[in-house]
Scaffold this active site. Structure first.
Site, PDB file in Angstrom:
ATOM      1  N   ASN A   3      12.598  -6.493  -3.660  1.00  0.00           N
ATOM      2  CA  ASN A   3      12.555  -7.778  -2.947  1.00  0.00           C
ATOM      3  C   ASN A   3      11.420  -8.591  -3.561  1.00  0.00           C
ATOM      4  OD1 ASN A   3      12.271  -9.884  -1.156  1.00  0.00           O
ATOM      5  ND2 ASN A   3      11.579  -8.604   0.567  1.00  0.00           N
ATOM      6  N   TRP A   4      11.796  -9.574  -4.371  1.00  0.00           N
ATOM      7  CA  TRP A   4      10.772 -10.352  -5.073  1.00  0.00           C
ATOM      8  C   TRP A   4      10.039 -11.326  -4.146  1.00  0.00           C
ATOM      9  CZ3 TRP A   4      13.275 -12.050 -10.430  1.00  0.00           C
ATOM     10  CH2 TRP A   4      13.564 -10.888 -11.179  1.00  0.00           C
ATOM     11  N   LYS A   5      10.565 -11.517  -2.948  1.00  0.00           N
ATOM     12  CA  LYS A   5       9.996 -12.505  -2.005  1.00  0.00           C
ATOM     13  C   LYS A   5       9.868 -13.863  -2.704  1.00  0.00           C
ATOM     14  CE  LYS A   5       8.021  -8.778   0.604  1.00  0.00           C
ATOM     15  NZ  LYS A   5       7.028  -8.311   1.564  1.00  0.00           N
ATOM     16  N   GLU A  19      11.505  -0.681   7.990  1.00  0.00           N
ATOM     17  CA  GLU A  19      10.269  -1.236   7.436  1.00  0.00           C
ATOM     18  C   GLU A  19       9.268  -1.495   8.549  1.00  0.00           C
ATOM     19  OE1 GLU A  19      10.884  -3.274   3.445  1.00  0.00           O
ATOM     20  OE2 GLU A  19      11.477  -4.744   4.930  1.00  0.00           O
ATOM     21  N   SER A  30       4.945  -0.930   1.420  1.00  0.00           N
ATOM     22  CA  SER A  30       3.930  -0.425   0.494  1.00  0.00           C
ATOM     23  C   SER A  30       4.364   0.823  -0.276  1.00  0.00           C
ATOM     24  CB  SER A  30       2.610  -0.178   1.230  1.00  0.00           C
ATOM     25  OG  SER A  30       2.122  -1.391   1.787  1.00  0.00           O
ATOM     26  N   HIS A  41      14.783  -9.478   7.578  1.00  0.00           N
ATOM     27  CA  HIS A  41      13.481  -8.993   7.090  1.00  0.00           C
ATOM     28  C   HIS A  41      12.400  -9.393   8.093  1.00  0.00           C
ATOM     29  CE1 HIS A  41       9.838  -8.658   4.699  1.00  0.00           C
ATOM     30  NE2 HIS A  41      10.509  -7.814   3.934  1.00  0.00           N
ATOM     31  N   GLY A  69       3.266  -4.924   2.734  1.00  0.00           N
ATOM     32  CA  GLY A  69       2.303  -5.727   1.996  1.00  0.00           C
ATOM     33  C   GLY A  69       0.861  -5.453   2.370  1.00  0.00           C
ATOM     34  N   GLY A 116       8.729  -4.306  -2.149  1.00  0.00           N
ATOM     35  CA  GLY A 116       8.229  -5.667  -2.296  1.00  0.00           C
ATOM     36  C   GLY A 116       7.327  -5.769  -3.515  1.00  0.00           C
ATOM     37  N   GLY A 117       6.016  -5.766  -3.269  1.00  0.00           N
ATOM     38  CA  GLY A 117       5.020  -5.993  -4.317  1.00  0.00           C
ATOM     39  C   GLY A 117       5.269  -5.215  -5.600  1.00  0.00           C
ATOM     40  N   GLU A 129       9.587 -10.623   7.782  1.00  0.00           N
ATOM     41  CA  GLU A 129       8.973 -11.947   7.553  1.00  0.00           C
ATOM     42  C   GLU A 129       9.882 -13.060   8.073  1.00  0.00           C
ATOM     43  OE1 GLU A 129       8.157 -11.358   3.369  1.00  0.00           O
ATOM     44  OE2 GLU A 129       6.714  -9.808   3.932  1.00  0.00           O
TER      45      GLU A 129
END
Ligand code: PGA
Length: 251
Positions: A9-11, A167, A212, A95, A173, A233-234, A97
């Site tokens: 997930n590149w966000k 999640e 994470s 998600h 994150g 993610g990251g 967010e």
């Protein structure tokens, strides 16, 4: 046997040049994990670029969000069939967010899940508890309610067309990962909820963990019985890290 699935997930990250560099490094590195299904979810404006770069590879394309509506006067929204036309196979739904920063509630998430199914996209339903909810020991209830809302809308056979990603909000994150035992406990709970409705669907459902995940912790997380891969993610923005995480899913 559930085939492991790892989704990046590149966000809201990316640039034409950076995307091309990332994929140029990533595609050959994924040769190590040919047994794992892999996908990336870039921001909307880069879907066409990434689709072109992925042509002929096994890395699949997904989107991070979609509209619940198919078309019409919905300024700024993107529909499931548009994503499909751009070559997406997956789409993230609910998600945390989206839930916490953009006010998406369980009902809207269920509508989006249904819209994705209608366009033959595989919705990745994200569920998870906040830190306060974990401390209040209501994790299982929170996750059950989030899944129940989708079950009410599309039924167990509809849910079977998607993937679930657990999640925990406090692990996204933050660098703080849930322990393998914590993750396994929630995943087992999710599978048992589904088994009450349909044991075959429960056995086949892929349940990913996200929050994470790094190359260093992916192996022990993916080794848990009910963990079928990850939503990253990251670490998905770094080719070597993402490739190492995919390779960990292969083992
Ligand atoms: P993270 O994000 O890996 O950066 O924690 C996971 C996610 O939000 O899907």
């Amino acid at each position: 046997m559930r085939r492991k699935l790892v989704i990046g997930n590149w966000k809201m990250h990316g640039k034409h040049q950076a995307n091309a560099q990332l994929l140029e490094a990533l595609l050959p590195a994924l040769a190590e994990s040919a047994g794992v299904e892999t996908a990336v979810c870039p921001p909307y404006p880069y879907l066409a670029q990434v689709a072109e770069l992925l042509a002929g590879s096994t890395l699949k394309l997904g989107a991070q969000n979609l509209s619940r509506f198919d078309q019409g006067a919905h300024t700024g929204e993107v529909s499931a069939h548009m994503l499909r036309e751009l070559g997406c196979q997956y789409v993230l739904v609910g998600h945390s967010e989206r839930r916490s920063l953009y006010g998406e509630d369980d009902r809207l998430v269920a509508e989006k899940f249904a819209a994705a199914l209608c366009a033959d996209l595989v919705p990745v339903l994200c569920v998870g508890e906040s830190l306060a909810q974990r401390r209040g020991e209501i994790t299982e209830r929170v996750v059950a309610e989030q899944i129940q809302a989708v079950l009410q809308r599309v039924g167990i056979n509809g849910l079977a067309g998607g993937v679930i990603a657990y999640e925990p909000v406090w692990a996204i994150g933050t660098g703080e990962t849930a322990t393998p035992a914590q993750v396994q406990a929630v995943h087992r709970h999710i599978r048992s909820l589904l088994a009450e409705q349909d044991p075959a669907v429960a056995a086949a459902m892929r349940i990913l963990y996200g929050g994470s995940v790094k190359a260093a912790n992916a192996g022990e997380l993916f080794a848990q019985t009910d963990v079928d891969g990850g939503l990253i993610g990251g670490a998905s923005l770094d080719a070597a890290s993402f490739a190492a995480i995919c390779a960990a899913a292969q083992r």
